[in-house]
Design a protein around this motif. Structure first.
Motif, PDB file in Angstrom:
ATOM      1  N   GLU A  92       0.815  -1.216   0.000  1.00  0.00           N
ATOM      2  CA  GLU A  92       0.000   0.000   0.000  1.00  0.00           C
ATOM      3  C   GLU A  92       0.853   1.272   0.000  1.00  0.00           C
ATOM      4  O   GLU A  92       0.418   2.312  -0.483  1.00  0.00           O
ATOM      5  CB  GLU A  92      -0.925   0.005   1.209  1.00  0.00           C
ATOM      6  N   GLY A  93       2.070   1.174   0.526  1.00  0.00           N
ATOM      7  CA  GLY A  93       2.956   2.331   0.573  1.00  0.00           C
ATOM      8  C   GLY A  93       3.804   2.508  -0.659  1.00  0.00           C
ATOM      9  O   GLY A  93       4.586   3.457  -0.751  1.00  0.00           O
ATOM     10  N   THR A  94       3.683   1.589  -1.637  1.00  0.00           N
ATOM     11  CA  THR A  94       4.469   1.673  -2.866  1.00  0.00           C
ATOM     12  C   THR A  94       3.635   2.279  -3.983  1.00  0.00           C
ATOM     13  O   THR A  94       2.551   1.776  -4.302  1.00  0.00           O
ATOM     14  CB  THR A  94       4.965   0.271  -3.292  1.00  0.00           C
ATOM     15  N   ILE A  95       4.115   3.331  -4.569  1.00  0.00           N
ATOM     16  CA  ILE A  95       3.440   3.951  -5.713  1.00  0.00           C
ATOM     17  C   ILE A  95       3.503   3.003  -6.906  1.00  0.00           C
ATOM     18  O   ILE A  95       4.540   2.401  -7.181  1.00  0.00           O
ATOM     19  CB  ILE A  95       4.093   5.296  -6.055  1.00  0.00           C
ATOM     20  N   GLY A  96       2.381   2.886  -7.605  1.00  0.00           N
ATOM     21  CA  GLY A  96       2.343   2.032  -8.794  1.00  0.00           C
ATOM     22  C   GLY A  96       1.708   0.678  -8.560  1.00  0.00           C
ATOM     23  O   GLY A  96       1.736  -0.177  -9.442  1.00  0.00           O
ATOM     24  N   THR A  97       1.120   0.448  -7.379  1.00  0.00           N
ATOM     25  CA  THR A  97       0.474  -0.834  -7.089  1.00  0.00           C
ATOM     26  C   THR A  97      -1.044  -0.710  -7.229  1.00  0.00           C
ATOM     27  O   THR A  97      -1.613   0.374  -7.090  1.00  0.00           O
ATOM     28  CB  THR A  97       0.801  -1.313  -5.664  1.00  0.00           C
ATOM     29  N   LYS A 139      -3.971   4.131 -13.866  1.00  0.00           N
ATOM     30  CA  LYS A 139      -3.588   5.179 -12.915  1.00  0.00           C
ATOM     31  C   LYS A 139      -2.288   4.822 -12.198  1.00  0.00           C
ATOM     32  O   LYS A 139      -1.416   5.665 -11.998  1.00  0.00           O
ATOM     33  CB  LYS A 139      -4.715   5.384 -11.905  1.00  0.00           C
ATOM     34  N   ALA A 140      -2.151   3.536 -11.812  1.00  0.00           N
ATOM     35  CA  ALA A 140      -0.938   3.093 -11.122  1.00  0.00           C
ATOM     36  C   ALA A 140       0.286   3.247 -12.015  1.00  0.00           C
ATOM     37  O   ALA A 140       1.356   3.662 -11.553  1.00  0.00           O
ATOM     38  CB  ALA A 140      -1.098   1.636 -10.685  1.00  0.00           C
TER      39      ALA A 140
END
Length: 315
Positions: free
Chosen positions: A21-26, A86-87
């Motif tokens: 959840e803290g990683t952008i792009g997931t 969007k990710a």
């Protein structure tokens, strides 16, 4: 996009979820509590943009998931989802430029394995090239280049240097040395046989060879082409767009040089043997050097992108 299928021990699942959840792009995070049986634990599924994949995989490894559970990664050929779009837009960089270092290490490890199949391919390629140099036939030379499997161990050496994997380096160097030694030894015997049946002659080897004479006459162009081909080949291995590898294979003269050295050795021609050996070593050096520099540049670039993959934590 990449699809991750994780098996997480129950006590690690919360940390795994926080990391995802803290990683952008997931996107598309799913948790199936207690669904795994061997090893026992929770099944966690998610999709991640290729640009963010390496960072997420590194984080999962730091959590010890590859030891206590498992991490499986698949390329998604088609994914229809606005959330996925969007990710991918949120993740920095372009998918084609992203490097999955664990995938690269695993792939080069497999390609640099000294197996019977590897020895057969490199030996057959060298024998085909031997026919090409004696007949001065550029088509046979190109065919031999395409068949030769030597780029795998060369990529393994480059990856091992950048990733500091001494075992991979040893494995790759062993595959190269043993592979070329066996291929050239067999080709010497093949040349003697072909001479005995009248298909090879010393006159053909020593005669004017406008199409293949370059394989025993190394120069700076040989090194420049090897460097360019090494960079292109490395990019084809690390990129999602990997169709360029065959073109790389037919642009360097490692296999033809080894073949010419073997045929010349069978006739006792030390000049061509030494010239071909120099050509072979020059190409190996150029490809490896280019591979190391290309991977080092990519690693430095993506290291600067990693800090942009973390979502800001709530105050």
């Amino acid at each position: 996009m990449l699809h991750l299928r994780l098996i997480s021990p129950a006590e690690k699942t919360d940390d795994v979820i926080r990391l995802i959840e803290g990683t952008i792009g997931t996107a598309h995070l799913c948790v199936l509590p207690g669904a795994a049986r061997s090893p026992a634990g929770d099944v966690v599924l998610c999709d991640v943009a290729r640009e963010a994949g390496d960072d997420l995989l590194s984080g999962l490894q730091r959590l010890g998931l590859e030891t206590a559970g498992s991490i499986a990664v698949d390329d998604v050929g088609l994914l229809l989802s606005k959330r996925a779009e969007k990710a991918e837009k949120e993740a920095p960089g372009e998918p084609a430029d992203a490097v999955l270092w664990e995938h690269l290490t695993d792939a080069t490890h497999e390609e640099s394995t000294l197996s019977v199949t590897y020895l057969m391919f490199i030996t057959l390629a060298t024998m085909i090239a031997a026919c090409g140099v004696v007949l001065d036939n550029s088509i046979l030379i190109v065919g031999a280049m395409a068949v030769g499997p030597e780029f795998g161990p060369l990529a393994g050496v480059s990856t091992a240097v950048v990733q500091r994997r001494p075992r991979l380096a040893l494995r790759s160097v062993t595959a190269l040395l043993v592979g070329f030694a066996v291929a050239m030894a067999v080709t010497v015997g093949f040349s003697l046989f072909m001479d005995a049946v009248g298909l090879f002659t010393e006159a053909k080897l020593e005669g004017d060879r406008p199409q293949t004479g370059f394989v025993y006459a190394p120069d700076w162009f040989s090194f420049v082409v090897a460097v360019l081909a090494g960079a292109a080949g490395t990019l084809s291995l690390t990129s999602a767009k990997s169709g360029a590898l065959v073109g790389v294979a037919i642009s360097v003269t490692t296999i033809p040089a080894a073949a010419n050295a073997a045929v010349a050795l069978s006739y006792g021609d030390t000049v061509q043997t030494w010239g071909s050996t120099e050509q072979l070593l020059l190409n190996l050096l150029g490809i490896t050097l280019a591979g190391v520099l290309t991977l080092a540049a990519q690693k430095r670039f993506w290291a600067g992108q990693h800090k942009r993959l973390r979502r800001p934590t709530a105050p």
